[in-house]
Enzyme design. Structure first.
Site, PDB file in Angstrom:
ATOM      1  N   CYS A  90       0.833  -1.200   0.000  1.00  0.00           N
ATOM      2  CA  CYS A  90       0.000   0.000   0.000  1.00  0.00           C
ATOM      3  C   CYS A  90       0.876   1.262   0.000  1.00  0.00           C
ATOM      4  CB  CYS A  90      -0.981  -0.065   1.169  1.00  0.00           C
ATOM      5  SG  CYS A  90      -2.304   1.126   1.020  1.00  0.00           S
ATOM      6  N   HIS A 216      -3.511  -5.437   0.871  1.00  0.00           N
ATOM      7  CA  HIS A 216      -2.910  -5.897   2.140  1.00  0.00           C
ATOM      8  C   HIS A 216      -2.954  -7.425   2.256  1.00  0.00           C
ATOM      9  CE1 HIS A 216      -2.467  -1.945   4.093  1.00  0.00           C
ATOM     10  NE2 HIS A 216      -3.472  -1.613   3.296  1.00  0.00           N
ATOM     11  N   GLU A 218      -1.598  -9.188   4.379  1.00  0.00           N
ATOM     12  CA  GLU A 218      -1.558  -9.586   5.793  1.00  0.00           C
ATOM     13  C   GLU A 218      -2.947  -9.722   6.406  1.00  0.00           C
ATOM     14  OE1 GLU A 218      -0.746  -6.718   4.508  1.00  0.00           O
ATOM     15  OE2 GLU A 218      -1.176  -5.007   5.792  1.00  0.00           O
ATOM     16  N   SER A 270       0.043  -9.598  36.997  1.00  0.00           N
ATOM     17  CA  SER A 270      -1.287  -8.973  36.885  1.00  0.00           C
ATOM     18  C   SER A 270      -2.390 -10.022  36.988  1.00  0.00           C
ATOM     19  CB  SER A 270      -1.390  -8.269  35.537  1.00  0.00           C
ATOM     20  OG  SER A 270      -1.465  -9.252  34.521  1.00  0.00           O
ATOM     21  N   GLY A 271      -2.036 -11.273  36.837  1.00  0.00           N
ATOM     22  CA  GLY A 271      -3.061 -12.312  36.867  1.00  0.00           C
ATOM     23  C   GLY A 271      -3.354 -12.860  35.482  1.00  0.00           C
ATOM     24  N   GLY A 272      -2.892 -12.151  34.452  1.00  0.00           N
ATOM     25  CA  GLY A 272      -3.157 -12.599  33.090  1.00  0.00           C
ATOM     26  C   GLY A 272      -2.136 -13.628  32.618  1.00  0.00           C
ATOM     27  N   VAL A 273      -2.326 -14.044  31.376  1.00  0.00           N
ATOM     28  CA  VAL A 273      -1.448 -15.057  30.784  1.00  0.00           C
ATOM     29  C   VAL A 273       0.001 -14.557  30.756  1.00  0.00           C
ATOM     30  CG1 VAL A 273      -1.020 -16.421  28.694  1.00  0.00           C
ATOM     31  CG2 VAL A 273      -3.322 -15.655  29.219  1.00  0.00           C
TER      32      VAL A 273
END
Ligand code: XMP
Length: 566
Positions: A90, A216, A218, A270-273
């Site tokens: 692009c 694009h 992608e 943080s508790g996340g993955v």
């Protein structure tokens, strides 16, 4: 290891280019579009000879800007003399055209979305074009495009897959988003594809390894998008696929041991993955008493979040886990606040205060390292690590607290996941033995339930939402829908609606359910819920959580809506 550099000119889909190519097993790095292309960036000849990670090609991304305005960033001129293959996407194509003396002008009307492209293969097709155009040929499977590099020496371009049976005038559906077009090609370029409206869509240089796409590849909606990228990466650049999680794990563990030595490391969980996987990495690499883990429970967490995180970390060998219970303080700070940004700020400020107080209480020497589970996308979204052209999308409080900044300035910050995307982190987590329950967990925002309770946040509302959300999520898991969804959650609306319970008229809160599918959270589609499941879940929620009288399903995609409601 081979790598592809992506010059970021600010497109929303630059990340996706990196993602897709990594999915093909080739390492990618995104740098600002106008970054100096020094020997260090491009990889010197000596490095290449030693077979160290080196650059095999450069992709120029899209951009919201136009090449003929001062806002349109200009790449380092060396890009055109370094001899590496180039792929302009692009704006990237328009940039190459403009820089090489072609003409770029505004279109009367944008080309947007799925657009038919006619490919024309002339009889005197240049050698350059053949391996690249293999990407467009529906008869050539992806595996054959990838194999091209495996069977050829790394230093020479791969031989073209033959036969190239792309029929004359073959049409495929590309995905476009542009307001400018090439009105004159630069010297040496030739057109191989046109959009149905007659604008250049595929352009290839006759003698240099320079390629351009007006669309694009992608974006998943682009037909043969992955194959086209693979044709560039393997067919043109002759990359070998060497980017695996096992490779990364080995490399990052070597780096960690050397960098940290015997010093303590404090990891903010943080508790996340992400932070749990970062914790697993530290615990499996360093001595367990070197690793200090700190987790602040804001009281705005999902049901049983703290318990799940604690159990997962203990199973990974955590011995020094410092959990701070901050519910009372956070609810007090939120009292009377209705504006989402005011709520975010109150939470962020208190988070910083507690974090600093608690870190001081640990009494660590200045030599300690601060670690966090920052991902590649976090750095990019926060405008850090990828230079001045990166767009600031949102500020994560874990990327930029004063403590983090101070440690960053002192060179004592460790972000062992900062080259990874979310699904790569999940793969790494599995390799490290992190509980599947944690790895599969949907993303959860830092301010937690505070941005899912519209208006003022109270303990009572948190409890109602926590309960309803837990039922929703549990049901998704039971029904085998959870893993098809990128993020699902419930939102408590500040509306009471009339209903009947038994013979009694009652006013209950309205709950909105949200479920979206996405690649990375940057764009999202509504999850097309099976109606039966949706109805049953809604009934279960209103029957179980007595304060909720009505349930709605949010059918907004992003854009224009965001994933969270606030
Ligand atoms: P939006 O709502 O911006 O969400 O479409 C995109 C992703 O980011 C998460 N999100 C946040 N994460 N602090 C965070 O750490 C925040 O303030 C925040 N706001 C949104 C959201 O859950 C989704 O995964």
């Amino acid at each position: 290891m081979d790598k592809i550099i992506i010059l970021d000119f600010g497109s929303q889909t630059t990340q996706l280019i990196g993602r897709r190519i990594r999915d093909l097993g080739v390492y990618t790095e995104i740098i600002p579009g106008d970054a100096p292309l020094t020997d260090e960036v491009l990889g010197s000849k000596t490095q290449a000879q030693e077979n160290a990670a080196h650059v095999r090609g450069i992709i120029l991304s899209g951009s919201p800007e136009s090449v003929y305005t001062p806002e349109g960033a200009v790449p380092d001129k060396r890009i055109y003399t370094c001899g590496l293959p180039l792929l302009g996407i692009c704006y990237g194509l328009q940039r190459m055209t403009y820089d090489q003396g072609g003409l770029v002008e505004p279109l009367p009307a944008r080309e947007y979305g799925g657009v038919g492209v006619n490919i024309t293969v002339p009889p005197d097709i240049s050698n350059q074009a053949v391996p690249f155009l293999a990407g467009f040929d529906r008869s050539i499977p992806l595996s054959r495009i990838i194999d091209q590099a495996a069977s050829s020496p790394a230093t020479a371009p791969a031989p073209p897959p033959s036969p190239l049976i792309l029929p004359e005038g073959a049409m495929f559906t590309a995905w476009m988003s542009h307001g400018d077009t090439l009105t004159r090609l630069a010297s040496g370029f030739r057109e191989y594809g046109k959009s149905v409206r007659g604008y250049p869509a595929v352009v290839i240089h006759e003698s240099k390894p320079w390629f351009g796409l007006q669309f694009h590849p992608e974006v998943t909606h682009c037909e043969r998008g992955l194959e086209i990228l693979a044709a560039f990466v393997f067919g043109v650049c002759a990359c070998k696929a060497g980017w695996t999680m096992e490779y990364y794990l080995e490399e990052v563990r070597r780096f960690l041991s050397k960098r940290v030595g015997a010093n303590p490391v404090l990891l903010l969980i943080s508790g996340g993955v992400d932070s749990t996987v970062a914790g697993a990495l530290l615990l499996k690499t360093l001595e367990s008493d070197q690793v200090r883990l700190m987790y602040i429970d804001t009281g705005l967490m999902r049901k049983d979040e703290t318990k799940t995180v604690k159990a997962a970390l203990e199973r990974l060998g955590a011995q020094r886990l410092h959990i701070i219970h901050g519910e009372t303080a956070f609810l007090a700070a939120l009292k009377g606040l209705e504006d989402p940004e005011a709520k975010r700020k109150a939470i962020g400020d208190l988070f910083i205060t507690i974090q600093e107080r608690e870190v001081a209480r640990l009494g660590l020497s200045d030599a300690y390292f601060l670690a966090q589970g920052t991902l590649y996308t976090d750095l990019i979204e926060s405008g850090k690590g990828v230079g001045k052209k990166a767009h600031l999308i949102k500020s994560h409080h874990n990327v930029g607290t004063p403590l983090v900044e101070a440690k960053r300035n002192a060179g004592r910050i460790i972000e062992p996941l900062d080259r990874l995307y979310k699904d790569e982190v999940r793969r790494l987590g599995r390799l490290l033995g992190v509980d599947d329950e944690v790895i599969r967990r949907h993303p959860f925002p830092g301010p937690g339930l505070a941005v899912r309770i519209i208006g003022e946040v109270t303990k009572e509302k948190c409890d109602i939402l926590r309960e309803a959300d837990a039922i929703y999520i549990e049901e998704l898991k039971k029904r085998g829908l959870y893993d098809d969804i990128w993020q699902a959650f419930a939102v408590l609306l500040p509306i009471r609606s009339v209903g009947v319970a038994g013979d009694v008229r009652k006013y209950g809160w309205v709950l909105a359910l949200r479920a979206i599918v996405s690649a990375d959270g940057m764009t999202a589609d509504v999850y097309p819920f099976p109606m039966k499941d949706l109805l049953e879940i809604a009934t279960l929620i209103t029957n179980t959580v007595k304060d909720i009288g009505r349930v709605t399903y949010d059918i907004s995609s992003k854009p224009p809506a965001t994933i969270e409601w606030e």
